[in-house]
Write an enzyme that holds these catalytic residues in place. Structure first.
Site, PDB file in Angstrom:
ATOM      1  N   THR A   1      -1.463  -1.058  -4.460  1.00  0.00           N
ATOM      2  CA  THR A   1      -2.104   0.226  -4.727  1.00  0.00           C
ATOM      3  C   THR A   1      -1.161   1.111  -5.534  1.00  0.00           C
ATOM      4  O   THR A   1       0.062   0.959  -5.474  1.00  0.00           O
ATOM      5  CB  THR A   1      -2.504   0.958  -3.433  1.00  0.00           C
ATOM      6  OG1 THR A   1      -1.324   1.368  -2.745  1.00  0.00           O
ATOM      7  CG2 THR A   1      -3.352   0.073  -2.531  1.00  0.00           C
TER       8      THR A   1
ATOM      9  N   LYS B   1       8.320  -1.183  -7.490  1.00  0.00           N
ATOM     10  CA  LYS B   1       7.013  -1.759  -7.145  1.00  0.00           C
ATOM     11  C   LYS B   1       6.769  -3.038  -7.942  1.00  0.00           C
ATOM     12  O   LYS B   1       6.291  -4.039  -7.411  1.00  0.00           O
ATOM     13  CB  LYS B   1       5.889  -0.754  -7.429  1.00  0.00           C
ATOM     14  CG  LYS B   1       5.790   0.392  -6.448  1.00  0.00           C
ATOM     15  CD  LYS B   1       4.540   1.210  -6.731  1.00  0.00           C
ATOM     16  CE  LYS B   1       4.356   2.318  -5.702  1.00  0.00           C
ATOM     17  NZ  LYS B   1       3.105   3.065  -5.923  1.00  0.00           N
TER      18      LYS B   1
ATOM     19  N   VAL C   1       0.817  -1.213   0.000  1.00  0.00           N
ATOM     20  CA  VAL C   1       0.000   0.000   0.000  1.00  0.00           C
ATOM     21  C   VAL C   1       0.851   1.262   0.000  1.00  0.00           C
ATOM     22  O   VAL C   1       1.854   1.359   0.702  1.00  0.00           O
ATOM     23  CB  VAL C   1      -0.979  -0.024   1.209  1.00  0.00           C
ATOM     24  CG1 VAL C   1      -0.230  -0.077   2.523  1.00  0.00           C
ATOM     25  CG2 VAL C   1      -1.932   1.151   1.181  1.00  0.00           C
ATOM     26  N   ASP C   2       0.459   2.204  -0.842  1.00  0.00           N
ATOM     27  CA  ASP C   2       1.107   3.519  -0.888  1.00  0.00           C
ATOM     28  C   ASP C   2       0.862   4.260   0.420  1.00  0.00           C
ATOM     29  O   ASP C   2      -0.224   4.170   0.993  1.00  0.00           O
ATOM     30  CB  ASP C   2       0.500   4.364  -2.015  1.00  0.00           C
ATOM     31  CG  ASP C   2       1.310   4.264  -3.295  1.00  0.00           C
ATOM     32  OD1 ASP C   2       2.508   4.005  -3.200  1.00  0.00           O
ATOM     33  OD2 ASP C   2       0.729   4.436  -4.372  1.00  0.00           O
ATOM     34  N   LYS C   3       1.849   5.007   0.867  1.00  0.00           N
ATOM     35  CA  LYS C   3       1.655   5.805   2.086  1.00  0.00           C
ATOM     36  C   LYS C   3       0.795   7.027   1.800  1.00  0.00           C
ATOM     37  O   LYS C   3      -0.247   7.236   2.439  1.00  0.00           O
ATOM     38  CB  LYS C   3       3.011   6.241   2.654  1.00  0.00           C
ATOM     39  CG  LYS C   3       2.894   7.145   3.885  1.00  0.00           C
ATOM     40  CD  LYS C   3       4.241   7.622   4.350  1.00  0.00           C
ATOM     41  CE  LYS C   3       4.808   8.702   3.449  1.00  0.00           C
ATOM     42  NZ  LYS C   3       4.065   9.988   3.535  1.00  0.00           N
TER      43      LYS C   3
END
Length: 765
Positions: free
Chosen positions: A517, A500, A294-296
């Site tokens: 994401t 990624k 998941v992206d921050k």
């Protein structure tokens, strides 16, 4: 058209009437032809042949019922597919592409379908080009036309060039004039964000594989019956008709309808929660996900940046840092730009005296913006990039700010032939209020979260610590990406988009089902590579096009709900598979063994047709059933499903032979009455089977069946009872016999439920 003001709204409306909407009208299939198509195929052919054979031997009642079955199958399939297609259309509307257009001198966002030739549009990184556009101002655009031309390398376009509808902007920012829309575009189509429901997922393949096993089993057994009957000298036409009808009852004809409507209902439920699937099958893929990358920014944090600290360098003041940062920003830019302009209100008038000659926007590779003026140029971006530009080291300052959870932005000015470092801006992007709770929920669902961010390691560790993600945060610059490292990590910092893709690939090679994401055009490869690519709320059109799931609201809570819904759908599918295998074995083996061993047909062909009708009707309601939440990622356990289905199926065969003995020997019923007696038992017990297979617990424990499933099963059982009591198409039997069948079937349902619990316990499930 005035290039400064664009078209007027009035002129745009006139051109919209003249040229039509910017879309390719989909070819609609005639509903009548669509309906008739359901009478063409292997299963309809068998029913049709059985109807013709009934007419040839003058069994007109049988003929009427078989034709009724044929039409009901067609009507149900037509209705179910139409409903699923309506859901797809709704999802398409929610994923509509928007375009930035200048009308009456004002830039605004409008649905891309409302663009007209002559509109002035702005294209930037991550956009899907909404129409054929001739570029008129700006430096350059790099566009990916691979989905249109098959050419894998991006193409650079400059002023005077045309970019085509459906291509993706991967770098740069330019303005242009729309020259063609809809059918008139060069390629004659716009990019479709939603894939049709025809795509087959791994879960659907598994379910269809079970269906194939049942078909093969039915063909083998019925072929044996046909050969034995011919050997005994029985009527060829009669036995062929009976065999065809038995084949229709044994084959899971309702399977495609159950699959499509179950997924469509799940997709609709998610859409109500602002989670839109771009492919219906993505709802299922989420059920098995065990790692979520998941992206921050914007997912775990608010993506609402605010300036909390300014550190000027070399005699520059804090005001100078803000001033030069604002010159290197765009007013309608990203959250960083907005935070800067929010902080420079006091020097707004000073900015008006400077005219930008050229602006180079931020891109993920260059990691900085640049604005060129007559006497100087300014740049802002990642501190390591800006400091390298100026030949100084600011890593200590960045480290200290990162330890507080602050994100740093470097600002520089080019004058007197060299770049000078003006200062650092510290930005705070606080965690979302719902993130902590959502992370706990996702972890409790058996999904491991790995945070992926381009930010500094210290910032990543701080956020991960606050949100309870874990402490093992690795910087991509410090490690080599290997399978064991990726497995161990709780997150990665200083990540580029290409990393990624590598992270997803390594996790998949380790046997994980991965959700990833993303928001930018450079995230598209990783989103496509993941088992389930999720485009976050702020995602570009290109990221949305590559993703399986699109979030229409910020945050991670919606992902938790999406996983839950996917698992509910998986359980409904699994319940259907167990029920279908059990029911096929129960009916098929009983009838075949009765013919082979007892030399009698325990039910008539018409009864089998009625049985198929009654069994398929309530099973369609399984898409709305209540299910228990799975605590772990869903997996198809073929061995468990087959063993449980076989045991429950043969339990049904034993109960059917026992009641046949009671009716034949103890009650001494005539053959026609005995057939009605057995028909009612098969009908009632068949519907009760779904209450056994729908849950791993005892059937009376929560969650109880949904009202729709319960009453559809009860009503069809009551209809079967009325048929045998009133003697409609069958020989009538006394009401007390129907009461006996009901009590007998309920007792055996409880026995089957006890056997189910014992089998699952033995299998440690």
């Amino acid at each position: 058209m005035d290039k400064q003001r664009g078209l007027s709204e009035e002129e745009a409306k006139r051109r919209l009437k003249e040229f039509g909407y910017n879309e390719i009208p989909e070819k609609k299939v005639n509903p009548v032809l669509k309906f008739l198509s359901y009478f063409w195929g292997p299963i309809p052919w068998m029913i049709e042949i059985a109807a013709v054979l009934s007419a040839l031997i003058a069994h007109w009642a049988d003929f009427a019922i078989i034709v009724t079955l044929l039409f009901l199958n067609g009507i149900v399939a037509f209705w179910q597919e139409s409903k699923a297609q309506n859901v797809v259309e709704l999802l398409k509307k929610k994923l509509a592409v928007y375009a930035r257009v200048k009308r009456d001198g004002v830039w605004k966002e409008i649905p891309a379908r409302e663009l007209v030739p002559g509109d002035l549009v702005k294209l930037k990184i991550g956009d899907i080009v909404p129409a054929d556009v001739k570029l008129i101002s700006g430096d350059f655009l790099t566009v990916d036309e691979s989905m249109l031309t098959g050419e894998s390398l991006p193409v650079t376009k400059k002023v005077g060039d045309v970019v085509y509808s459906g291509s993706v902007v991967v770098k740069g920012e330019m303005e242009g004039i729309v020259i063609a829309t809809g059918n008139r575009t060069y390629f004659g189509k716009t990019v479709k964000l939603v894939e049709e429901a025809k795509t087959v997922s791994s879960y659907q393949k598994m379910v269809i594989k079970f269906g194939d096993y049942l078909i093969i089993l039915a063909i083998i057994l019925i072929s044996i019956v046909l050969l034995v009957s011919l050997y005994r000298g029985e009527s060829i036409l009669e036995m062929l008709r009976f065999s065809l009808v038995l084949m229709v009852a044994a084959i899971p004809a309702a399977m495609p309808a159950v699959l499509s409507i179950t997924m469509a209902i799940g997709a609709l439920n998610l859409a109500k929660r602002n989670v839109v699937v771009t492919k219906l099958v993505a709802v299922e893929e989420l059920a098995g996900v065990d790692v979520l990358c998941v992206d921050k920014t914007g997912t775990l944090t608010k993506n609402e940046l605010e300036i909390v600290e300014i550190i000027p360098f070399k005699g520059y003041s804090k005001e100078d840092v803000l001033f030069y940062a604002s010159l290197a920003s765009e007013r309608d830019g990203d959250p960083i730009d907005k935070a800067i302009f929010k902080a420079v209100k006091s020097i707004g008038k000073k900015l008006e005296g400077y005219k930008v000659e050229k602006f180079i926007p931020f891109d993920p590779v260059r990691k900085r913006t640049e604005a060129i003026f007559r006497d100087f140029r300014v740049s802002k971006g990642a501190p390591q990039v800006i400091s390298e530009l100026c030949g100084i080291d600011v890593s200590d300052y960045v480290e200290k700010l990162a330890e507080k959870g602050y994100r740093s932005l470097g600002v520089a000015v080019y004058k007197n032939g060299k770049w000078e470092f003006v200062g650092l801006i510290a930005l705070l992007d606080p965690p979302r209020e719902d993130a902590n709770k959502a992370i706990k929920i996702i972890k409790n669902l058996g999904v491991r979260i790995k945070m992926v961010t381009g930010d500094h390691k210290a910032i990543a560790k701080r956020i991960a610590s606050i949100l309870g993600i874990g402490s093992k945060i690795f910087s991509i610059r410090e490690i080599e990406l290997k399978e064991e490292v990726v497995e161990e990590a709780d997150g990665f910092s200083e990540v580029f988009p290409e990393h990624k893709f590598k992270i997803v690939d390594l996790l998949q090679k380790a046997g994980h089902l991965v959700a990833m994401t993303g928001d930018g055009v450079n995230d598209a490869p990783a989103l496509k590579k993941a088992n389930c690519g999720i485009a976050v709320f702020s995602a570009t059109d290109a990221a949305r096009a590559a993703a399986d799931v699109v979030l229409l609201e910020p945050g991670i809570s919606v992902i938790a709900e999406a996983i839950r819904e996917a698992r509910r759908i998986f359980q409904r599918m699994e319940s259907y598979v167990i029920y279908r295998i059990t029911e096929t074995i129960r009916v098929l083996f009983f009838i075949v063994f009765a013919i082979l061993l007892l030399k009698t047909q325990p039910v008539t062909a018409v009864m089998i047709v009625l049985l198929a009708l009654f069994n398929d009707a309530p099973i369609l309601a399984i898409a709305y059933d209540n299910v228990e939440e799975l605590p772990e990622p869903a997996r198809w356990d073929v061995e468990r499903i087959m063993i449980l289905s076989l045991i429950l199926g043969f339990t049904g065969v034993v109960s059917s032979f026992l009641i046949y003995y009671i009716g034949d020997v103890i009650l001494a019923l005539s053959k026609p009455m005995l057939q009605s007696f057995i028909f009612l038992k098969l009908a009632v017990a068949g519907h009760l089977t779904i209450f056994v297979t729908r849950t791993k617990k005892r059937l009376w424990e929560r969650p109880l069946p949904s009202g729709l499933l319960f009453w559809s099963a009860v009503i069809t059982k009551l209809l079967a009872t009325m048929i045998v009591v009133l003697g409609i198409f069958v020989t009538a039997i006394d009401p007390y016999l129907t009461l006996f069948v009901w009590i007998y079937s309920i007792i055996w349902m409880l026995i089957a439920d006890q056997i189910k619990v014992a089998v699952l316990k033995r299998m440690n499930y």
